[in-house]
Design a protein around this motif. Sequence first.
Motif, PDB file in Angstrom:
ATOM      1  N   VAL A 237       0.835  -1.201   0.000  1.00 42.33           N
ATOM      2  CA  VAL A 237       0.000   0.000   0.000  1.00 42.33           C
ATOM      3  C   VAL A 237       0.869   1.250   0.000  1.00 42.33           C
ATOM      4  O   VAL A 237       0.385   2.353   0.246  1.00 42.33           O
ATOM      5  N   ALA A 238       2.161   1.077  -0.279  1.00 43.34           N
ATOM      6  CA  ALA A 238       3.082   2.212  -0.316  1.00 43.34           C
ATOM      7  C   ALA A 238       2.857   3.012  -1.597  1.00 43.34           C
ATOM      8  O   ALA A 238       2.784   2.446  -2.693  1.00 43.34           O
ATOM      9  N   ALA A 239       2.762   4.317  -1.456  1.00 42.65           N
ATOM     10  CA  ALA A 239       2.497   5.179  -2.611  1.00 42.65           C
ATOM     11  C   ALA A 239       3.742   5.331  -3.475  1.00 42.65           C
ATOM     12  O   ALA A 239       4.861   5.395  -2.972  1.00 42.65           O
ATOM     13  N   GLY A 240       3.525   5.361  -4.782  1.00 47.09           N
ATOM     14  CA  GLY A 240       4.563   5.786  -5.699  1.00 47.09           C
ATOM     15  C   GLY A 240       5.599   4.760  -6.106  1.00 47.09           C
ATOM     16  O   GLY A 240       6.407   5.024  -6.998  1.00 47.09           O
TER      17      GLY A 240
ATOM     18  N   GLN B 228      -2.530   3.139 -14.824  1.00 51.82           N
ATOM     19  CA  GLN B 228      -3.723   3.833 -14.333  1.00 51.82           C
ATOM     20  C   GLN B 228      -3.559   4.295 -12.887  1.00 51.82           C
ATOM     21  O   GLN B 228      -4.311   5.145 -12.412  1.00 51.82           O
ATOM     22  N   MET B 229      -2.550   3.747 -12.189  1.00 52.66           N
ATOM     23  CA  MET B 229      -2.367   4.081 -10.786  1.00 52.66           C
ATOM     24  C   MET B 229      -2.031   5.559 -10.594  1.00 52.66           C
ATOM     25  O   MET B 229      -2.360   6.146  -9.558  1.00 52.66           O
ATOM     26  N   ASP B 230      -1.389   6.177 -11.585  1.00 52.88           N
ATOM     27  CA  ASP B 230      -1.088   7.605 -11.464  1.00 52.88           C
ATOM     28  C   ASP B 230      -2.376   8.429 -11.435  1.00 52.88           C
ATOM     29  O   ASP B 230      -2.496   9.377 -10.656  1.00 52.88           O
ATOM     30  N   ALA B 231      -3.340   8.074 -12.296  1.00 55.65           N
ATOM     31  CA  ALA B 231      -4.611   8.784 -12.299  1.00 55.65           C
ATOM     32  C   ALA B 231      -5.390   8.526 -11.015  1.00 55.65           C
ATOM     33  O   ALA B 231      -6.066   9.428 -10.485  1.00 55.65           O
ATOM     34  N   VAL B 232      -5.308   7.302 -10.498  1.00 58.38           N
ATOM     35  CA  VAL B 232      -5.943   7.000  -9.213  1.00 58.38           C
ATOM     36  C   VAL B 232      -5.336   7.873  -8.115  1.00 58.38           C
ATOM     37  O   VAL B 232      -6.042   8.429  -7.273  1.00 58.38           O
ATOM     38  N   THR B 233      -4.011   8.013  -8.152  1.00 59.19           N
ATOM     39  CA  THR B 233      -3.333   8.872  -7.180  1.00 59.19           C
ATOM     40  C   THR B 233      -3.837  10.306  -7.285  1.00 59.19           C
ATOM     41  O   THR B 233      -4.107  10.964  -6.272  1.00 59.19           O
TER      42      THR B 233
ATOM     43  N   ARG C  42       2.496  14.672 -11.398  1.00 51.71           N
ATOM     44  CA  ARG C  42       3.518  14.592 -10.363  1.00 51.71           C
ATOM     45  C   ARG C  42       3.747  13.151  -9.941  1.00 51.71           C
ATOM     46  O   ARG C  42       4.887  12.738  -9.646  1.00 51.71           O
ATOM     47  N   SER C  43       2.694  12.345  -9.908  1.00 52.79           N
ATOM     48  CA  SER C  43       2.841  10.930  -9.597  1.00 52.79           C
ATOM     49  C   SER C  43       3.727  10.245 -10.621  1.00 52.79           C
ATOM     50  O   SER C  43       4.602   9.425 -10.254  1.00 52.79           O
ATOM     51  N   ARG C  44       3.551  10.572 -11.890  1.00 58.58           N
ATOM     52  CA  ARG C  44       4.412  10.003 -12.943  1.00 58.58           C
ATOM     53  C   ARG C  44       5.859  10.431 -12.756  1.00 58.58           C
ATOM     54  O   ARG C  44       6.795   9.627 -12.927  1.00 58.58           O
TER      55      ARG C  44
END
Length: 268
Positions: A98-101, A166-171, A262-264
Amino acid sequence: MVTPEPNWSALAQRGIVLLGCGKMGSALLAGWLEDGLPANAVHVIDPAPSDWLRGTGVQIGGALPPAPAVTLIAVKPQMMGDALPALRGLGDTLFVTVAAGTPIAAYEAALGGIRLVRAMPNTPAAIGRGITALIGNAATDTADMNLAHGLLAAVGEVVHLDHENQMDAVTGLSGSGPAYVFHLIETMTAAGVAQGLAPDLSARLARATVAGAGALAMAGEDPATLRINVTSPGGTTQAGLDVLMPELPDLIARTVAAATHRSRELRG
C-alpha cells in the motif's frame, strides 16, 4: 461485485507479516482483527511500535513465519530501500503493498520472482470509509486478487485496474482527492464567515454539508441528477451555481492532472 471474504482460519495457520504499522497499516490491522483474524497470527515489523499496537496482542519483532500467507508492505516510499531486505527469503507468500509511488518493477527488482498486488488506498481508510485500487503483477492469479481484495475491503471499497499506469490517475483523483475536499470545507467555512456566520457555526455547517452530500451521492443516484433536483430555476442554488459551474470543471481537471503528472514524475 461481491466482496470475497478472507478465510481467516487458513490465513492464521500460515500467518500474516505486516511491514510497517503507521496510520494505514494500523487501519488495516484493526479491520482484520475486528473481522476475526487472531492477533497472534500477525507478525509486525516496525521500528517504533505504538502503545495501541503493543496492546493488540500481535507478535512484534522476532522470527517471521517461513511462508506467510500474506506479507503486507505499509512503509513510506523513502523507507523502502532499508525495509525490503527484511522480507528476502520469505517463501510462497503473496506480497501486497500500500506504499504510494513505488512501481511493481521496483519490488520485483528487490525481491525477485514474487507474486505482488499493488494497492492505492486513500486516507478515509483510517475510519473504514476509504477506496482502494488494486493491480497485480503477471505472477498473480484470481485467487491472489480475491485475497488482496478481501484484505483491503477491511478499510472501505475496492476497485480493480486494468493496467498499472492507471495508478497515477488513481493517485491524482482518489489518492490526493481527500485533500481537495478538505480544502473545499475550508473555503466554504471562510465564505460563510464572510457572510456573517460565526467561525464555529460556519465550520459545522460546511462539514455536515459535505459529509451529507457525499453520503447522498453514495446512495447511487447520478450526481448530476442530484444537483438538478436541488436546483430551483432562478433560486438561490442556481445563483451560486452560475458562479461555480463556469470555473469549477476546468479547475478540477487541472488539479487532478497536476497530481497525476507529479505521480508520474515521482516514479520516474
